[in-house]
Design a protein around this motif. Structure first.
Motif, PDB file in Angstrom:
ATOM      1  N   ILE A   1       0.833  -1.207   0.000  1.00  0.00           N
ATOM      2  CA  ILE A   1       0.000   0.000   0.000  1.00  0.00           C
ATOM      3  C   ILE A   1       0.867   1.257   0.000  1.00  0.00           C
ATOM      4  CG2 ILE A   1      -1.604   1.352   1.413  1.00  0.00           C
ATOM      5  CD1 ILE A   1      -2.904  -1.342   2.183  1.00  0.00           C
ATOM      6  N   ILE A   2       1.950   1.238   0.770  1.00  0.00           N
ATOM      7  CA  ILE A   2       2.876   2.382   0.790  1.00  0.00           C
ATOM      8  C   ILE A   2       3.514   2.563  -0.589  1.00  0.00           C
ATOM      9  CG2 ILE A   2       5.081   3.203   1.725  1.00  0.00           C
ATOM     10  CD1 ILE A   2       4.194   1.986   4.430  1.00  0.00           C
ATOM     11  N   CYS A   3       3.908   1.462  -1.223  1.00  0.00           N
ATOM     12  CA  CYS A   3       4.493   1.549  -2.569  1.00  0.00           C
ATOM     13  C   CYS A   3       3.502   2.151  -3.554  1.00  0.00           C
ATOM     14  CB  CYS A   3       4.931   0.162  -3.051  1.00  0.00           C
ATOM     15  SG  CYS A   3       6.442  -0.431  -2.312  1.00  0.00           S
ATOM     16  N   PHE A   4       2.246   1.690  -3.510  1.00  0.00           N
ATOM     17  CA  PHE A   4       1.233   2.244  -4.403  1.00  0.00           C
ATOM     18  C   PHE A   4       0.950   3.708  -4.083  1.00  0.00           C
ATOM     19  CE2 PHE A   4      -0.429  -2.183  -5.353  1.00  0.00           C
ATOM     20  CZ  PHE A   4      -0.006  -2.155  -6.664  1.00  0.00           C
TER      21      PHE A   4
ATOM     22  N   ALA B   1       8.172   7.324  -9.341  1.00  0.00           N
ATOM     23  CA  ALA B   1       7.022   6.629  -9.934  1.00  0.00           C
ATOM     24  C   ALA B   1       7.467   5.371 -10.667  1.00  0.00           C
ATOM     25  CB  ALA B   1       6.272   7.549 -10.885  1.00  0.00           C
ATOM     26  N   GLY B   2       8.573   5.455 -11.370  1.00  0.00           N
ATOM     27  CA  GLY B   2       9.085   4.309 -12.126  1.00  0.00           C
ATOM     28  C   GLY B   2       9.626   3.205 -11.250  1.00  0.00           C
TER      29      GLY B   2
ATOM     30  N   GLY C   1       5.440  -2.257  -6.306  1.00  0.00           N
ATOM     31  CA  GLY C   1       4.176  -2.620  -5.669  1.00  0.00           C
ATOM     32  C   GLY C   1       3.411  -3.656  -6.468  1.00  0.00           C
ATOM     33  N   ILE C   2       3.390  -3.508  -7.789  1.00  0.00           N
ATOM     34  CA  ILE C   2       2.681  -4.462  -8.648  1.00  0.00           C
ATOM     35  C   ILE C   2       3.346  -5.833  -8.593  1.00  0.00           C
ATOM     36  CG2 ILE C   2       2.141  -5.027 -11.057  1.00  0.00           C
ATOM     37  CD1 ILE C   2       1.733  -1.975 -11.474  1.00  0.00           C
TER      38      ILE C   2
ATOM     39  N   LEU D   1       2.692  -7.469  -5.165  1.00  0.00           N
ATOM     40  CA  LEU D   1       1.299  -7.894  -5.061  1.00  0.00           C
ATOM     41  C   LEU D   1       1.053  -9.167  -5.873  1.00  0.00           C
ATOM     42  CD1 LEU D   1      -1.594  -7.345  -4.086  1.00  0.00           C
ATOM     43  CD2 LEU D   1      -1.922  -5.995  -6.160  1.00  0.00           C
ATOM     44  N   LEU D   2       1.529  -9.197  -7.102  1.00  0.00           N
ATOM     45  CA  LEU D   2       1.349 -10.382  -7.935  1.00  0.00           C
ATOM     46  C   LEU D   2       2.081 -11.593  -7.366  1.00  0.00           C
ATOM     47  CD1 LEU D   2       1.563  -8.867 -11.523  1.00  0.00           C
ATOM     48  CD2 LEU D   2      -0.473  -9.652 -10.290  1.00  0.00           C
ATOM     49  N   ARG D   3       3.288 -11.374  -6.867  1.00  0.00           N
ATOM     50  CA  ARG D   3       4.049 -12.473  -6.268  1.00  0.00           C
ATOM     51  C   ARG D   3       3.320 -13.046  -5.067  1.00  0.00           C
ATOM     52  NH1 ARG D   3       6.729 -12.962  -1.866  1.00  0.00           N
ATOM     53  NH2 ARG D   3       8.322 -14.526  -1.625  1.00  0.00           N
ATOM     54  N   GLN D   4       2.772 -12.180  -4.240  1.00  0.00           N
ATOM     55  CA  GLN D   4       2.060 -12.638  -3.047  1.00  0.00           C
ATOM     56  C   GLN D   4       0.790 -13.407  -3.417  1.00  0.00           C
ATOM     57  OE1 GLN D   4       3.523 -12.427  -0.220  1.00  0.00           O
ATOM     58  NE2 GLN D   4       1.903 -13.441   0.889  1.00  0.00           N
TER      59      GLN D   4
END
Length: 144
Positions: free
Chosen positions: A19-22, A45-46, A52-53, A56-59
């Motif tokens: 959430i912090i990354c996003f 941003a890059g 974060g993406i 999230l996908l890994r988790q």
């Protein structure tokens, strides 16, 4: 039957970081879109949005629930996949212990013919019960 799933504390900690990354990446991306950010906004941003993406996908992809018994059932709810292995098909198992400053890091690795299952004390519930179960049922297959 022993059920092991990811600990809620590990999921919450990683979720807060995602959430912090996003949040940071989204704020920087918003500044980039409004032309109010310099070169640092592009870098932030890059870096944070893809991080974060990816986390999230890994988790979501690696989330697994393990049912231990005569048949080991591994279900991946976010992949809509379930795998089963009989305990007698276990090739070998080993526990790796790494001493750290606070607590030792313990990881259990179960090897089957076409599957390797890894569980860790810090991330999975009922870890100690699984170790006791394996020592009681298949102690001959333990690698040292």
């Amino acid at each position: 039957m022993i059920v092991s799933k990811p600990k809620s504390t590990a999921l919450i900690a990683l979720g807060i970081f995602i959430i912090i990354c996003f949040g940071v990446g989204g704020y920087a991306f918003n500044n980039v879109l409004n032309n109010s950010a310099g070169w640092l906004g592009y870098i932030v941003a890059g870096f944070f949005l893809p991080l974060g993406i990816i986390l999230l996908l890994r988790q979501l992809v690696s989330y697994k629930i393990v049912h231990m018994g005569d048949v080991i059932k591994i279900s991946y709810p976010f992949r809509f996949q379930q795998k089963q292995q009989k305990l007698k098909n276990l090739v070998c198992w080993k526990q790796t212990i790494i001493k750290t400053k606070n607590d030792p890091f313990k990881q259990l690795e179960l090897k089957f013919d076409n599957l390797v299952l890894k569980l860790s004390l810090q991330e999975n519930t009922n870890y100690e019960q699984i170790i006791k179960f394996l020592k009681r049922r298949v102690s001959k297959k333990e690698q040292k």
